[in-house]
Write a protein that holds these residues in place. Structure first.
Motif, mmCIF file in Angstrom:
data_model
loop_
_atom_site.group_PDB
_atom_site.id
_atom_site.type_symbol
_atom_site.label_atom_id
_atom_site.label_comp_id
_atom_site.label_asym_id
_atom_site.label_seq_id
_atom_site.Cartn_x
_atom_site.Cartn_y
_atom_site.Cartn_z
ATOM 1 N N ALA A 162 3.696 15.383 17.755
ATOM 2 C CA ALA A 162 4.525 15.603 16.563
ATOM 3 C C ALA A 162 5.644 14.560 16.479
ATOM 4 N N GLU A 163 6.256 14.253 17.630
ATOM 5 C CA GLU A 163 7.319 13.253 17.663
ATOM 6 C C GLU A 163 6.778 11.875 17.291
ATOM 7 N N ALA A 164 5.553 11.570 17.715
ATOM 8 C CA ALA A 164 4.931 10.287 17.378
ATOM 9 C C ALA A 164 4.691 10.200 15.876
ATOM 10 N N LEU A 165 4.224 11.316 15.293
ATOM 11 C CA LEU A 165 4.010 11.338 13.843
ATOM 12 C C LEU A 165 5.331 11.152 13.089
ATOM 13 N N LEU A 166 6.402 11.735 13.620
ATOM 14 C CA LEU A 166 7.718 11.611 12.985
ATOM 15 C C LEU A 166 8.198 10.158 13.019
ATOM 16 N N LYS A 167 7.978 9.479 14.165
ATOM 17 C CA LYS A 167 8.357 8.069 14.263
ATOM 18 C C LYS A 167 7.568 7.220 13.270
ATOM 19 N N GLU A 168 6.283 7.506 13.149
ATOM 20 C CA GLU A 168 5.441 6.767 12.208
ATOM 21 C C GLU A 168 5.922 7.005 10.767
ATOM 22 N N ALA A 169 6.319 8.246 10.487
ATOM 23 C CA ALA A 169 6.807 8.578 9.148
ATOM 24 C C ALA A 169 8.091 7.811 8.828
ATOM 25 N N LYS A 170 8.980 7.693 9.834
ATOM 26 C CA LYS A 170 10.229 6.954 9.629
ATOM 27 C C LYS A 170 9.961 5.470 9.393
ATOM 28 N N LYS A 171 8.986 4.916 10.154
ATOM 29 C CA LYS A 171 8.628 3.507 9.963
ATOM 30 C C LYS A 171 8.040 3.290 8.565
ATOM 31 N N ALA A 172 7.203 4.230 8.142
ATOM 32 C CA ALA A 172 6.587 4.123 6.824
ATOM 33 C C ALA A 172 7.643 4.226 5.718
ATOM 34 N N ASP A 173 8.630 5.090 5.935
ATOM 35 C CA ASP A 173 9.703 5.239 4.951
ATOM 36 C C ASP A 173 10.526 3.955 4.851
ATOM 37 N N ALA A 174 10.817 3.339 6.001
ATOM 38 C CA ALA A 174 11.566 2.077 6.005
ATOM 39 C C ALA A 174 10.775 0.981 5.302
ATOM 40 N N ALA A 175 9.467 0.943 5.545
ATOM 41 C CA ALA A 175 8.615 -0.059 4.900
ATOM 42 C C ALA A 175 8.565 0.167 3.392
ATOM 43 N N ALA A 176 8.534 1.435 2.972
ATOM 44 C CA ALA A 176 8.502 1.748 1.548
ATOM 45 C C ALA A 176 9.812 1.340 0.867
ATOM 46 N N LYS A 177 10.935 1.607 1.535
ATOM 47 C CA LYS A 177 12.232 1.220 0.977
ATOM 48 C C LYS A 177 12.331 -0.298 0.827
ATOM 49 N N LYS A 178 11.829 -1.019 1.813
ATOM 50 C CA LYS A 178 11.842 -2.481 1.761
ATOM 51 C C LYS A 178 10.976 -2.975 0.609
ATOM 52 N N ALA A 179 9.808 -2.353 0.428
ATOM 53 C CA ALA A 179 8.908 -2.750 -0.648
ATOM 54 C C ALA A 179 9.525 -2.449 -2.009
ATOM 55 N N GLU A 180 10.265 -1.347 -2.099
ATOM 56 C CA GLU A 180 10.888 -0.973 -3.366
ATOM 57 C C GLU A 180 11.999 -1.936 -3.766
ATOM 58 N N LYS A 181 12.617 -2.566 -2.768
ATOM 59 C CA LYS A 181 13.682 -3.533 -3.045
ATOM 60 C C LYS A 181 13.149 -4.943 -3.271
ATOM 61 N N ASP A 182 11.900 -5.158 -2.938
ATOM 62 C CA ASP A 182 11.315 -6.499 -3.024
ATOM 63 C C ASP A 182 10.829 -6.757 -4.441
ATOM 64 N N GLY A 183 11.474 -7.689 -5.128
ATOM 65 C CA GLY A 183 11.070 -8.015 -6.489
ATOM 66 C C GLY A 183 10.495 -9.412 -6.572
ATOM 67 N N ALA A 184 9.961 -9.745 -7.729
ATOM 68 C CA ALA A 184 9.376 -11.076 -7.939
ATOM 69 C C ALA A 184 10.479 -12.122 -7.975
ATOM 70 N N LYS A 185 10.244 -13.231 -7.277
ATOM 71 C CA LYS A 185 11.225 -14.317 -7.231
ATOM 72 C C LYS A 185 10.496 -15.649 -7.301
ATOM 73 N N ALA A 186 11.240 -16.664 -7.722
ATOM 74 C CA ALA A 186 10.693 -18.019 -7.759
ATOM 75 C C ALA A 186 11.829 -18.994 -7.516
ATOM 76 N N GLY A 187 11.510 -20.123 -6.889
ATOM 77 C CA GLY A 187 12.517 -21.146 -6.669
ATOM 78 C C GLY A 187 12.942 -21.234 -5.223
ATOM 79 N N ASN A 188 13.489 -22.399 -4.879
ATOM 80 C CA ASN A 188 14.000 -22.649 -3.539
ATOM 81 C C ASN A 188 15.407 -22.071 -3.440
ATOM 82 N N SER A 189 15.590 -21.116 -2.570
ATOM 83 C CA SER A 189 16.879 -20.437 -2.469
ATOM 84 C C SER A 189 18.008 -21.360 -2.026
ATOM 85 N N THR A 190 17.665 -22.545 -1.514
ATOM 86 C CA THR A 190 18.721 -23.485 -1.110
ATOM 87 C C THR A 190 19.284 -24.246 -2.308
ATOM 88 N N ILE A 191 18.593 -24.156 -3.458
ATOM 89 C CA ILE A 191 19.078 -24.814 -4.672
ATOM 90 C C ILE A 191 19.455 -23.719 -5.652
#
Length: 254
Positions: A162-191
């Motif tokens: 159960a604890e292993a499943l909970l850890k996996e769920a937390k990792k999946a939630d973090a990955a989902a949050k990261k994906a939700e913040k990831d938007g389309a971008k273009a261009g060299n960020s140094t310019i």
């Protein structure tokens, strides 16, 4: 001699001619400042808190008022004249840069239009991926919660699972949050900054009555302020019989 007579007498004094040792002639600002200061001092003598109780006193204050108006008008005219060369210079600079800025904006707008279809496509793909990641995270969270509820606390193997499943769920939630913040971008960020999309929400009132009821229930202060402004404008335009509006009559000096 009353105060107005003193002003008129002072104004009648001859101006010093060439060769006088009084220093350079005052500029427009100094003249305006001197005139207003003189009249202000006279006003402080007249307006000492006493009530106007005679026609002579009323005439004197009215004359002083007209002299102050004339001094204010002259000072404002001098201010406008003194400021005009600077405004003219500013307009010349604006005119010089206007075609350059317009060309830059025209080219930038063309870049945006060219990028829009691609960025919208990438944004849609990332949104779909984020949605899928969120579904996966929710499923893993529910599975972990169910495993924790149904486990036998005395069973070490079930608890560890159960604890292993909970850890996996937390990792999946973090990955989902990261994906939700990831938007389309273009261009060299140094310019400069990366070019991205932005969601804009535009309001259109399709049921004025329903919206008015909502505003009255939830934003009464803002609605009242708007109604006060509208009523003031209507009364100023000549309306005198408005439902729910009391028109107050005040007399002011003009």
């Amino acid at each position: 001699m009353n105060a107005i007579a003193r002003i008129q007498t002072d104004d009648a004094q001859p101006i010093a001619g060439i060769g006088h040792n009084g220093g350079p002639a005052p500029n427009a600002f100094e003249k305006a400042e001197a005139e207003v200061s003189k009249l202000y001092e006279e006003a402080s003598l007249w307006l000492d808190g006493a009530k106007v109780d005679s026609q002579e006193l009323a005439d004197g204050i009215a004359n002083l008022l007209n002299m102050l108006r004339a001094a204010e008008k002259a000072a404002d005219a001098a201010r406008t004249a003194e400021k005009e060369p600077h405004l003219k210079a500013g307009r010349a600079v604006d005119a010089q840069y206007k075609p350059v800025l317009e060309r830059a904006k025209l080219a930038a707008d063309a870049c945006k239009k060219a990028l829009a279809p691609w960025l919208q496509k990438v944004e849609a793909e990332k949104a779909a991926a984020a949605e899928a990641a969120r579904r996966e995270a929710d499923e893993k969270r529910k599975a972990a919660e169910e495993a924790i509820r149904s486990r036998d606390a005395a069973n070490l193997e079930e608890t560890a699972a159960a604890e292993a499943l909970l850890k996996e769920a937390k990792k999946a939630d973090a990955a989902a949050k990261k994906a939700e913040k990831d938007g389309a971008k273009a261009g060299n960020s140094t310019i400069g900054r990366a070019v991205s999309t932005r969601t804009i929400y535009r309001a259109e009132v399709t049921d004025a009555r329903a919206f008015a009821r909502h505003v009255w229930a939830n934003h009464a202060a803002e609605l009242n302020a708007f109604l006060d402004t509208l009523a003031a404008r209507l009364v100023s335009a000549g309306s005198r019989d408005l439902p729910g509006v009391t028109v107050h009559t005040e007399t002011t000096v003009v």
